[in-house]
Design a protein around this motif. Structure first.
Motif, PDB file in Angstrom:
ATOM      1  N   LYS A  65      -1.686  -7.801   4.306  1.00  0.00           N
ATOM      2  CA  LYS A  65      -1.688  -7.285   2.660  1.00  0.00           C
ATOM      3  C   LYS A  65      -1.979  -5.792   2.526  1.00  0.00           C
ATOM      4  N   ALA A  66      -1.851  -4.994   3.473  1.00  0.00           N
ATOM      5  CA  ALA A  66      -1.881  -3.905   3.842  1.00  0.00           C
ATOM      6  C   ALA A  66      -0.633  -3.338   3.834  1.00  0.00           C
ATOM      7  N   LYS A  67       0.312  -4.049   5.243  1.00  0.00           N
ATOM      8  CA  LYS A  67       1.558  -4.075   5.328  1.00  0.00           C
ATOM      9  C   LYS A  67       2.555  -4.197   3.435  1.00  0.00           C
ATOM     10  N   LYS A  68       2.295  -6.314   2.744  1.00  0.00           N
ATOM     11  CA  LYS A  68       2.827  -5.629   1.759  1.00  0.00           C
ATOM     12  C   LYS A  68       3.055  -5.584   0.861  1.00  0.00           C
ATOM     13  N   GLN A  69       1.824  -4.486   0.468  1.00  0.00           N
ATOM     14  CA  GLN A  69       1.482  -3.396  -0.154  1.00  0.00           C
ATOM     15  C   GLN A  69       2.393  -1.783   0.053  1.00  0.00           C
ATOM     16  N   LEU A  70       2.393  -1.541   1.815  1.00  0.00           N
ATOM     17  CA  LEU A  70       3.346  -0.433   1.977  1.00  0.00           C
ATOM     18  C   LEU A  70       5.208  -0.532   1.783  1.00  0.00           C
ATOM     19  N   LEU A  71       4.723  -2.004   1.916  1.00  0.00           N
ATOM     20  CA  LEU A  71       6.426  -2.141   1.988  1.00  0.00           C
ATOM     21  C   LEU A  71       7.211  -1.872   0.348  1.00  0.00           C
ATOM     22  N   ARG A  72       6.357  -2.954  -0.344  1.00  0.00           N
ATOM     23  CA  ARG A  72       6.596  -2.030  -1.852  1.00  0.00           C
ATOM     24  C   ARG A  72       6.419  -0.917  -1.820  1.00  0.00           C
ATOM     25  N   ILE A  73       5.427   0.337  -2.037  1.00  0.00           N
ATOM     26  CA  ILE A  73       5.654   1.651  -1.848  1.00  0.00           C
ATOM     27  C   ILE A  73       6.867   1.979  -1.353  1.00  0.00           C
ATOM     28  N   LYS A  74       7.407   1.665   0.170  1.00  0.00           N
ATOM     29  CA  LYS A  74       8.371   2.277   0.391  1.00  0.00           C
ATOM     30  C   LYS A  74       9.484   1.796  -0.247  1.00  0.00           C
ATOM     31  N   ARG A  75       9.320   0.421  -0.784  1.00  0.00           N
ATOM     32  CA  ARG A  75      11.015  -0.005  -1.545  1.00  0.00           C
ATOM     33  C   ARG A  75      11.060   0.760  -2.916  1.00  0.00           C
ATOM     34  N   LEU A  76       9.774   1.709  -3.731  1.00  0.00           N
ATOM     35  CA  LEU A  76       9.630   2.278  -4.760  1.00  0.00           C
ATOM     36  C   LEU A  76       9.722   3.347  -4.350  1.00  0.00           C
ATOM     37  N   MET A  77       9.743   4.411  -3.267  1.00  0.00           N
ATOM     38  CA  MET A  77       9.524   5.501  -3.162  1.00  0.00           C
ATOM     39  C   MET A  77      10.156   5.579  -1.584  1.00  0.00           C
ATOM     40  N   PRO A  78      11.259   5.837  -0.852  1.00  0.00           N
ATOM     41  CA  PRO A  78      12.493   5.343  -0.265  1.00  0.00           C
ATOM     42  C   PRO A  78      12.541   6.755   0.678  1.00  0.00           C
ATOM     43  N   GLN A  79      11.474   7.844   0.353  1.00  0.00           N
ATOM     44  CA  GLN A  79      11.770   9.155   1.077  1.00  0.00           C
ATOM     45  C   GLN A  79      10.474   8.980   1.842  1.00  0.00           C
ATOM     46  N   VAL A  80       9.459   8.257   1.914  1.00  0.00           N
ATOM     47  CA  VAL A  80       8.880   8.070   2.572  1.00  0.00           C
ATOM     48  C   VAL A  80       8.328   8.293   3.728  1.00  0.00           C
ATOM     49  N   THR A  81       7.820   8.474   4.615  1.00  0.00           N
ATOM     50  CA  THR A  81       8.627   9.535   6.161  1.00  0.00           C
ATOM     51  C   THR A  81       8.134   7.726   6.881  1.00  0.00           C
ATOM     52  N   ASN A  82       6.396   8.392   6.972  1.00  0.00           N
ATOM     53  CA  ASN A  82       5.498   7.168   8.194  1.00  0.00           C
ATOM     54  C   ASN A  82       4.927   6.601   6.840  1.00  0.00           C
ATOM     55  N   LEU A  83       4.287   5.187   6.971  1.00  0.00           N
ATOM     56  CA  LEU A  83       3.544   4.588   6.843  1.00  0.00           C
ATOM     57  C   LEU A  83       2.129   4.086   8.144  1.00  0.00           C
ATOM     58  N   TYR A  84       1.085   3.860   7.361  1.00  0.00           N
ATOM     59  CA  TYR A  84      -0.457   3.914   7.806  1.00  0.00           C
ATOM     60  C   TYR A  84      -1.123   3.206   7.438  1.00  0.00           C
ATOM     61  N   PHE A  85      -1.957   1.885   8.478  1.00  0.00           N
ATOM     62  CA  PHE A  85      -3.332   1.269   8.158  1.00  0.00           C
ATOM     63  C   PHE A  85      -4.194   1.814   8.223  1.00  0.00           C
ATOM     64  N   PHE A  86      -5.798   1.932   7.837  1.00  0.00           N
ATOM     65  CA  PHE A  86      -6.584   2.300   7.972  1.00  0.00           C
ATOM     66  C   PHE A  86      -7.758   1.352   7.580  1.00  0.00           C
ATOM     67  N   CYS A  87      -8.127   0.729   8.830  1.00  0.00           N
ATOM     68  CA  CYS A  87      -9.724  -0.011   8.519  1.00  0.00           C
ATOM     69  C   CYS A  87     -11.261   0.636   9.137  1.00  0.00           C
ATOM     70  N   GLY A  88     -11.130   0.552   7.558  1.00  0.00           N
ATOM     71  CA  GLY A  88     -12.810   1.420   7.804  1.00  0.00           C
ATOM     72  C   GLY A  88     -14.003   1.117   8.632  1.00  0.00           C
ATOM     73  N   GLU A  89     -13.642  -0.344   8.489  1.00  0.00           N
ATOM     74  CA  GLU A  89     -14.738  -0.408   8.993  1.00  0.00           C
ATOM     75  C   GLU A  89     -14.760  -0.467  10.847  1.00  0.00           C
ATOM     76  N   SER A  90     -13.396  -0.304  11.159  1.00  0.00           N
ATOM     77  CA  SER A  90     -13.898  -0.205  12.483  1.00  0.00           C
ATOM     78  C   SER A  90     -13.277   1.194  12.819  1.00  0.00           C
ATOM     79  N   GLY A  91     -12.369   1.619  11.622  1.00  0.00           N
ATOM     80  CA  GLY A  91     -12.021   3.488  12.193  1.00  0.00           C
ATOM     81  C   GLY A  91     -10.904   3.286  12.605  1.00  0.00           C
ATOM     82  N   LEU A  92      -9.633   2.038  12.540  1.00  0.00           N
ATOM     83  CA  LEU A  92      -8.646   2.283  13.655  1.00  0.00           C
ATOM     84  C   LEU A  92      -7.934   2.588  12.573  1.00  0.00           C
ATOM     85  N   LEU A  93      -7.032   3.391  12.715  1.00  0.00           N
ATOM     86  CA  LEU A  93      -5.800   4.114  12.753  1.00  0.00           C
ATOM     87  C   LEU A  93      -3.971   3.562  13.047  1.00  0.00           C
TER      88      LEU A  93
END
Length: 99
Positions: A65-93
């Motif tokens: 789900k995060a990848k899908k949302q990040l892909l949408r944001i990247k399409r809307l804002m091509p100037q974005v350099t890096n995309l990250y997913f953060f899982c709050g439960e595990s603290g994984l970045l």
């Protein structure tokens, strides 16, 4: 922590974790269409010199789900350099690659 929901707490924790790596952090940034409709919402937009990074926060490990949302944001804002997913439960970045 008052009545903040889990997602907001995890978002705050992420901001605290990375705040010294960036010049500015903005949370809950909405991207609008020309007609004023919300197209997407960025959980965390982080700016540093010549880079613009976007972080998607999920309470549990929902990277698809995060990848899908990040892909949408990247399409809307091509100037974005890096995309990250953060899982709050595990603290994984994790850095996310989108095509």
């Amino acid at each position: 922590m008052g009545t903040r929901i889990k997602h907001d707490i995890y978002l705050h924790n992420l901001c605290e974790k990375i705040k010294y790596d960036y010049d500015s952090l903005s949370t809950n940034v909405r991207l609008y269409s020309k007609k004023g409709r919300v197209l997407a919402e960025i959980d965390l937009l982080a700016l540093r010199e010549n880079s613009c990074d976007v972080y998607e926060v999920k309470c549990s490990y929902r990277i698809t789900k995060a990848k899908k949302q990040l892909l949408r944001i990247k399409r809307l804002m091509p100037q974005v350099t890096n995309l990250y997913f953060f899982c709050g439960e595990s603290g994984l970045l994790k850095e996310v690659e989108v095509e």
